[in-house]
Scaffold this motif. Structure first.
Motif, mmCIF file in Angstrom:
data_model
loop_
_atom_site.group_PDB
_atom_site.id
_atom_site.type_symbol
_atom_site.label_atom_id
_atom_site.label_comp_id
_atom_site.label_asym_id
_atom_site.label_seq_id
_atom_site.Cartn_x
_atom_site.Cartn_y
_atom_site.Cartn_z
ATOM 1 N N LEU A 1 0.972 -1.206 -0.681
ATOM 2 C CA LEU A 1 0.178 0.069 -0.209
ATOM 3 C C LEU A 1 1.463 1.508 -0.320
ATOM 4 C CD1 LEU A 1 -2.360 -0.974 2.195
ATOM 5 C CD2 LEU A 1 -2.833 -1.331 0.080
ATOM 6 N N ARG A 2 1.873 1.007 0.620
ATOM 7 C CA ARG A 2 2.545 2.420 0.697
ATOM 8 C C ARG A 2 3.388 2.709 -0.185
ATOM 9 N NH1 ARG A 2 5.922 1.850 6.140
ATOM 10 N NH2 ARG A 2 3.912 2.211 7.672
ATOM 11 N N ARG A 3 3.482 1.712 -1.117
ATOM 12 C CA ARG A 3 3.897 1.317 -2.953
ATOM 13 C C ARG A 3 3.257 2.507 -3.373
ATOM 14 N NH1 ARG A 3 6.733 -3.340 -4.188
ATOM 15 N NH2 ARG A 3 8.010 -3.081 -2.397
ATOM 16 N N VAL A 4 2.217 1.607 -3.425
ATOM 17 C CA VAL A 4 0.792 2.584 -4.368
ATOM 18 C C VAL A 4 0.959 3.727 -4.247
ATOM 19 C CG1 VAL A 4 -1.439 2.012 -4.944
ATOM 20 C CG2 VAL A 4 -0.105 0.240 -4.569
ATOM 21 N N LYS A 5 1.030 4.308 -3.046
ATOM 22 C CA LYS A 5 1.169 5.620 -2.504
ATOM 23 C C LYS A 5 1.180 6.323 -3.102
ATOM 24 C CE LYS A 5 0.454 7.878 1.402
ATOM 25 N NZ LYS A 5 0.757 8.750 2.717
ATOM 26 N N SER A 6 2.822 6.045 -2.831
ATOM 27 C CA SER A 6 4.007 6.353 -3.165
ATOM 28 C C SER A 6 4.171 7.061 -5.154
ATOM 29 C CB SER A 6 5.281 6.028 -3.245
ATOM 30 O OG SER A 6 5.425 4.773 -3.625
ATOM 31 N N TYR A 7 3.424 5.945 -5.210
ATOM 32 C CA TYR A 7 3.290 6.036 -6.683
ATOM 33 C C TYR A 7 1.817 7.223 -7.258
ATOM 34 C CZ TYR A 7 2.595 4.901 -11.616
ATOM 35 O OH TYR A 7 2.491 5.167 -13.287
ATOM 36 N N PHE A 8 0.877 7.341 -7.216
ATOM 37 C CA PHE A 8 0.114 8.395 -6.639
ATOM 38 C C PHE A 8 0.554 9.910 -6.180
ATOM 39 C CE2 PHE A 8 -2.363 4.719 -7.902
ATOM 40 C CZ PHE A 8 -2.746 4.911 -9.200
#
Length: 102
Positions: free
Chosen positions: A85-92
């Motif tokens: 979830l942190r990786r996905v959030k950092s992408y956006f």
């Protein structure tokens, strides 16, 4: 009029199938990712392989003579879903701020 209702019911069933298939696919992918991380073999019998939590202690004096103690504990292992979830959030939402002092 009944032919129109029938077409609407068929379209509704197809849309429901598509949404449920997509939802289950995402859930299954997340479960597969969390179970099979591919980190390699870990020996659970040796406690030295996992480091303990790291703590930072900050003490601050206030104007009235009180001492405020703040203990920050950093854990090395976090649930895999949190990393995902942190990786996905950092992408956006990229973090363009400078790195912290610690």
């Amino acid at each position: 009029m009944s032919g129109r209702k029938l077409r609407l019911a068929v379209w509704n069933a197809r849309a429901a199938l598509l949404y449920s298939l997509g939802g289950w696919t995402i859930l299954g992918g997340m479960l597969h990712y969390t179970k099979n991380r591919g980190d390699g073999f870990e020996d659970k019998s040796e406690p030295q392989t996992k480091p303990g939590p790291r703590q930072e202690i900050y003490r601050t004096e206030t104007a009235f003579g009180f001492t405020v103690t703040t203990i920050v504990t950093h854990r090395e292992d976090e649930p895999p879903i949190t990393r995902l979830l942190r990786r996905v959030k950092s992408y956006f939402f990229p973090d363009d701020s400078p790195p912290s002092k610690n």
